[in-house]
Scaffold this active site. Structure first.
Site, mmCIF file in Angstrom:
data_model
loop_
_atom_site.group_PDB
_atom_site.id
_atom_site.type_symbol
_atom_site.label_atom_id
_atom_site.label_comp_id
_atom_site.label_asym_id
_atom_site.label_seq_id
_atom_site.Cartn_x
_atom_site.Cartn_y
_atom_site.Cartn_z
ATOM 1 N N HIS A 53 1.026 -1.349 0.000
ATOM 2 C CA HIS A 53 0.159 0.088 0.029
ATOM 3 C C HIS A 53 0.823 1.270 0.032
ATOM 4 O O HIS A 53 2.079 1.025 -0.015
ATOM 5 C CB HIS A 53 -0.898 0.088 1.056
ATOM 6 C CG HIS A 53 -0.525 0.009 2.462
ATOM 7 N ND1 HIS A 53 0.580 -0.889 2.955
ATOM 8 C CD2 HIS A 53 -0.405 0.970 3.471
ATOM 9 C CE1 HIS A 53 0.763 -0.603 4.364
ATOM 10 N NE2 HIS A 53 0.174 0.453 4.506
ATOM 11 N N HIS A 69 1.263 3.838 2.147
ATOM 12 C CA HIS A 69 1.858 4.545 3.143
ATOM 13 C C HIS A 69 3.142 4.738 3.071
ATOM 14 O O HIS A 69 3.856 4.075 2.919
ATOM 15 C CB HIS A 69 1.188 3.763 4.534
ATOM 16 C CG HIS A 69 0.093 4.277 5.316
ATOM 17 N ND1 HIS A 69 -0.490 3.246 6.230
ATOM 18 C CD2 HIS A 69 -0.580 5.361 5.372
ATOM 19 C CE1 HIS A 69 -1.603 4.122 6.633
ATOM 20 N NE2 HIS A 69 -1.664 5.054 6.485
ATOM 21 N N ASP A 112 5.535 4.843 5.187
ATOM 22 C CA ASP A 112 6.736 4.019 5.630
ATOM 23 C C ASP A 112 7.048 2.592 4.734
ATOM 24 O O ASP A 112 7.860 2.075 4.969
ATOM 25 C CB ASP A 112 6.428 3.652 6.917
ATOM 26 C CG ASP A 112 4.865 3.027 7.136
ATOM 27 O OD1 ASP A 112 4.112 3.343 6.645
ATOM 28 O OD2 ASP A 112 4.764 1.947 8.028
ATOM 29 N N HIS A 113 6.148 2.603 3.661
ATOM 30 C CA HIS A 113 6.248 1.283 2.917
ATOM 31 C C HIS A 113 7.014 1.781 1.555
ATOM 32 O O HIS A 113 7.241 1.018 0.809
ATOM 33 C CB HIS A 113 4.825 0.720 2.818
ATOM 34 C CG HIS A 113 4.435 0.211 3.875
ATOM 35 N ND1 HIS A 113 4.655 -1.212 4.079
ATOM 36 C CD2 HIS A 113 3.967 0.473 5.061
ATOM 37 C CE1 HIS A 113 4.220 -1.667 5.351
ATOM 38 N NE2 HIS A 113 3.485 -0.338 6.081
ATOM 39 N N HIS A 156 -7.145 -2.235 5.800
ATOM 40 C CA HIS A 156 -6.196 -1.292 6.472
ATOM 41 C C HIS A 156 -6.953 0.145 6.213
ATOM 42 O O HIS A 156 -6.425 1.126 6.141
ATOM 43 C CB HIS A 156 -5.170 -1.487 5.594
ATOM 44 C CG HIS A 156 -3.676 -0.454 6.489
ATOM 45 N ND1 HIS A 156 -3.640 -0.489 7.580
ATOM 46 C CD2 HIS A 156 -2.978 0.481 5.779
ATOM 47 C CE1 HIS A 156 -2.456 0.244 7.961
ATOM 48 N NE2 HIS A 156 -2.094 0.623 6.836
ATOM 49 N N ASP A 188 -0.201 -4.289 5.781
ATOM 50 C CA ASP A 188 -0.784 -3.690 6.938
ATOM 51 C C ASP A 188 -2.308 -4.042 6.860
ATOM 52 O O ASP A 188 -2.778 -3.501 5.842
ATOM 53 C CB ASP A 188 -0.424 -2.184 7.127
ATOM 54 C CG ASP A 188 0.657 -1.794 7.307
ATOM 55 O OD1 ASP A 188 1.738 -2.755 7.477
ATOM 56 O OD2 ASP A 188 1.029 -0.639 7.559
ATOM 57 N N HIS A 190 6.879 -5.749 11.283
ATOM 58 C CA HIS A 190 6.091 -4.520 11.373
ATOM 59 C C HIS A 190 5.596 -4.341 12.810
ATOM 60 O O HIS A 190 4.277 -4.191 13.189
ATOM 61 C CB HIS A 190 4.945 -4.425 10.201
ATOM 62 C CG HIS A 190 4.326 -3.130 10.181
ATOM 63 N ND1 HIS A 190 3.826 -2.545 10.882
ATOM 64 C CD2 HIS A 190 4.362 -2.343 8.984
ATOM 65 C CE1 HIS A 190 3.272 -1.253 10.532
ATOM 66 N NE2 HIS A 190 3.427 -1.103 9.069
#
Ligand SMILES: [Zn+2]
Ligand SMILES: [Zn+2]
Length: 322
Positions: free
Chosen positions: A60, A62, A64-65, A150, A173, A240
């Site tokens: 996805h 986000h 942080d990914h 998510h 996530d 994670h």
């Protein structure tokens, strides 16, 4: 199939747990799943480089990914890569990658003119926006995307990596997600995210709705064991971690209350032989419970059903990690 955790953290900065990222290696091919902070450094520590990566799969969008995607692209070019990165991600990935490359155009122009490297192909990316279902097939390897929950991030995916010998599920996530459990049923290894739940903390819930909301779209540590049990996973590999520092003993106790199988608290650079259900790290080979008996007939059948053009495979680095 060798699975390696590159970063087991979350947006929180932690020198022990880098941003979310992991690789699957099989028959000389390297597949990168998510590209969190520190991915390229961890890739190198794992015996690979960005130049080796055959495909990138994003669960996805986000930050942080995906935050190190540009770093992956530019460093791969410096490492001599001569092909674009092949990126598979949810709707919005094309827009993100296009914007990223556009933002760095002045840098590209200057470097290309000044450094005079033989190829500029690595400074591009070919993006495929994915939907649920089979998204990739190369040789024996088949990758399936599963829509996870998510919310409000939509879409968000988990992935299944399957060969005739091994089945691996990566949750991405998600909160508790029946569709993921169904898709992951009987996998050798389930890699699952976890939110460390320390029991009722009324003051936090009242005073910090932000924390409550973060918990709401992740899987709590008092739920993730149930997920592994319902999926009948061979091994549960936790990653994670939100937050990145926690009481490991307490976490194991919580999760093992619901899941009888082997539970691994993931660490950056931990390697797992998926079919063999073994940890191959730090000079040891640790078998995790009962070994599976035979190749999964269903995976074998499905893996032979479809052939399509795939990016060329890179040289194997797998030997460095065993
Ligand atoms: Zn995340
Ligand atoms: Zn997320």
């Amino acid at each position: 199939m060798i699975f390696t955790l590159l970063g087991t953290g979350c947006p929180q900065v932690d020198t022990r747990r880098f941003g979310p990222s992991q690789i699957v290696r099989h028959h000389g091919a390297t597949y990168l799943i998510d590209c969190g902070s520190g991915t390229t450094q961890r890739l190198m520590a794992a015996g690979a480089t960005g130049a080796d990566v055959d495909a990138v799969f994003l669960t996805h969008l986000h930050s942080d990914h995906i935050v190190d995607l540009f770093q992956l692209i530019i460093s791969s070019w410096h490492q001599g890569r001569d092909r674009p990165q092949y990126v598979y991600g949810p709707k919005g990935t094309k827009r993100y990658v296009k914007g990223l490359l556009k933002l760095w155009q002045p840098e590209f122009k200057q470097r290309i003119a000044h450094e005079k490297r033989t190829s500029v192909a690595a400074l591009g990316a070919e993006v495929v926006e994915i939907k649920a279902g089979e998204i990739f097939h190369a040789g024996e390897m088949m990758v399936t995307a599963v829509v996870v929950d998510h919310y409000p991030v939509r879409p968000a995916f988990g992935f299944l990596f399957e060969t005739p010998e091994a089945r691996l599920a990566i949750s991405g996530d998600t909160t508790y997600c029946p569709e993921l459990i169904e898709a992951a049923r009987g996998v050798d290894v389930l890699v699952h995210e976890v939110y460390i739940h320390r029991g009722p903390q009324p003051s936090m819930l009242v005073e910090d709705p932000g924390s409550r909301n973060v918990q709401s779209y992740h899987t709590s540590s008092d739920v993730v064991g149930r997920v592994a049990r319902e999926a009948d996973a061979g091994v549960l590999l936790l990653s994670h971690f939100v937050p990145t520092r926690f009481d490991e003993e307490e976490l194991l106790q919580q999760v093992s209350a619901d899941f009888d199988g082997p539970i691994l608290i993931g660490e950056d650079l931990m390697n797992v032989d998926v079919a063999g259900r073994r940890v191959l790290s730090w000079g040891m080979s640790l078998a995790l419970g009962k070994q599976p008996q035979a190749p999964k007939p269903e995976a074998k059948l499905r893996a032979t059903q479809k052939t399509e053009a795939v990016p060329r495979e890179s040289k194997t680095r797998t030997r460095h990690i065993i």
